[in-house]
Design a protein around this motif. Sequence first.
Motif, PDB file in Angstrom:
ATOM      1  N   THR A   6       0.801  -1.220   0.000  1.00 42.52           N
ATOM      2  CA  THR A   6       0.000   0.000   0.000  1.00 42.52           C
ATOM      3  C   THR A   6       0.831   1.267   0.000  1.00 42.52           C
ATOM      4  O   THR A   6       0.367   2.290  -0.463  1.00 42.52           O
ATOM      5  CB  THR A   6      -0.935   0.033   1.216  1.00 42.52           C
ATOM      6  OG1 THR A   6      -0.150  -0.040   2.398  1.00 42.52           O
ATOM      7  CG2 THR A   6      -1.934  -1.091   1.143  1.00 42.52           C
ATOM      8  N   TYR A  24      -1.006  -4.690  -8.061  1.00 41.34           N
ATOM      9  CA  TYR A  24      -1.758  -3.457  -8.307  1.00 41.34           C
ATOM     10  C   TYR A  24      -1.909  -2.670  -7.018  1.00 41.34           C
ATOM     11  O   TYR A  24      -2.328  -3.201  -5.993  1.00 41.34           O
ATOM     12  CB  TYR A  24      -3.131  -3.800  -8.883  1.00 41.34           C
ATOM     13  CG  TYR A  24      -4.007  -2.597  -9.044  1.00 41.34           C
ATOM     14  CD1 TYR A  24      -3.717  -1.636 -10.004  1.00 41.34           C
ATOM     15  CD2 TYR A  24      -5.126  -2.414  -8.244  1.00 41.34           C
ATOM     16  CE1 TYR A  24      -4.512  -0.529 -10.161  1.00 41.34           C
ATOM     17  CE2 TYR A  24      -5.920  -1.312  -8.386  1.00 41.34           C
ATOM     18  CZ  TYR A  24      -5.619  -0.358  -9.348  1.00 41.34           C
ATOM     19  OH  TYR A  24      -6.403   0.745  -9.489  1.00 41.34           O
ATOM     20  N   ASN A  25      -1.543  -1.400  -7.062  1.00 42.28           N
ATOM     21  CA  ASN A  25      -1.690  -0.493  -5.935  1.00 42.28           C
ATOM     22  C   ASN A  25      -2.610   0.649  -6.377  1.00 42.28           C
ATOM     23  O   ASN A  25      -2.200   1.508  -7.155  1.00 42.28           O
ATOM     24  CB  ASN A  25      -0.321   0.048  -5.502  1.00 42.28           C
ATOM     25  CG  ASN A  25      -0.435   0.949  -4.295  1.00 42.28           C
ATOM     26  OD1 ASN A  25      -1.517   1.168  -3.759  1.00 42.28           O
ATOM     27  ND2 ASN A  25       0.701   1.462  -3.866  1.00 42.28           N
ATOM     28  N   PRO A  26      -3.844   0.704  -5.912  1.00 40.74           N
ATOM     29  CA  PRO A  26      -4.769   1.751  -6.368  1.00 40.74           C
ATOM     30  C   PRO A  26      -4.376   3.140  -5.893  1.00 40.74           C
ATOM     31  O   PRO A  26      -4.844   4.131  -6.440  1.00 40.74           O
ATOM     32  CB  PRO A  26      -6.107   1.316  -5.773  1.00 40.74           C
ATOM     33  CG  PRO A  26      -5.763   0.468  -4.617  1.00 40.74           C
ATOM     34  CD  PRO A  26      -4.464  -0.202  -4.966  1.00 40.74           C
ATOM     35  N   TYR A  27      -3.529   3.261  -4.910  1.00 39.72           N
ATOM     36  CA  TYR A  27      -3.159   4.560  -4.365  1.00 39.72           C
ATOM     37  C   TYR A  27      -1.830   5.074  -4.917  1.00 39.72           C
ATOM     38  O   TYR A  27      -1.356   6.119  -4.498  1.00 39.72           O
ATOM     39  CB  TYR A  27      -3.073   4.480  -2.838  1.00 39.72           C
ATOM     40  CG  TYR A  27      -4.328   3.926  -2.224  1.00 39.72           C
ATOM     41  CD1 TYR A  27      -5.511   4.646  -2.261  1.00 39.72           C
ATOM     42  CD2 TYR A  27      -4.333   2.673  -1.636  1.00 39.72           C
ATOM     43  CE1 TYR A  27      -6.669   4.131  -1.720  1.00 39.72           C
ATOM     44  CE2 TYR A  27      -5.480   2.151  -1.093  1.00 39.72           C
ATOM     45  CZ  TYR A  27      -6.643   2.882  -1.138  1.00 39.72           C
ATOM     46  OH  TYR A  27      -7.785   2.377  -0.599  1.00 39.72           O
ATOM     47  N   HIS A  28      -1.221   4.352  -5.833  1.00 41.15           N
ATOM     48  CA  HIS A  28       0.092   4.724  -6.341  1.00 41.15           C
ATOM     49  C   HIS A  28       0.070   6.056  -7.089  1.00 41.15           C
ATOM     50  O   HIS A  28       0.935   6.897  -6.889  1.00 41.15           O
ATOM     51  CB  HIS A  28       0.635   3.610  -7.236  1.00 41.15           C
ATOM     52  CG  HIS A  28       1.976   3.909  -7.813  1.00 41.15           C
ATOM     53  ND1 HIS A  28       3.100   3.983  -7.028  1.00 41.15           N
ATOM     54  CD2 HIS A  28       2.372   4.184  -9.079  1.00 41.15           C
ATOM     55  CE1 HIS A  28       4.133   4.290  -7.785  1.00 41.15           C
ATOM     56  NE2 HIS A  28       3.716   4.415  -9.031  1.00 41.15           N
TER      57      HIS A  28
END
Length: 191
Positions: A6, A24-28
């Motif tokens: 994260t 997959y990191n949605p906050y990247h």
Amino acid sequence: MADPRTDGRGDADHRQHSGGRRPYNPYHELQIPYRTLYDLPTSPEFLFQEESVAQRRSWGENLTYYTGIGYLTGAVAGASLGLRCALRSTEPGDTLKIRVNRVLNSCGQDGRRIGNRVGVIGLLYAGLESGLVAARDTDDWVNSVVAGLGTGAVFKAANGPRSAAVAGAIGGLMVGAAVAGKQVLRRYVPI
């Protein structure tokens, strides 16, 4: 310890454990500075441009506001008056149930009676003030004072012309004092 998936750190360590694929990191991609989230505008926001030009409530909002505030104020004042009267009229032999019943009846009766009267005064004042604003096409202190005069006169008109004149004068003086007090507060108290 934080999850390495994260916060973006420890990608090399995680790639070794997941077979070389990057998870997959949605906050990247989301790099929002905190100031844009917490520094909110202090000026009012309007949906339509016409609303930003108007500096006063509409006649319907005015009617609802003054009637509601009047009824609520009158109901609270009447309930406190009823409480005082009920507590004064207790007798030594009364049970707790009778005392509570007397307090509730007195508070409800006086609160409803005074609340209705003050609510009607608010309704009359709002209607007269909105009518004067529409008729004169200006919004100034004269409308408020004349509406106070008219409200007092109309409210006590059934009691005769002398009572109507006295109530009109009292209403005009009260509204004039409120308008003057509001101007003094606006000038000397920074809000």
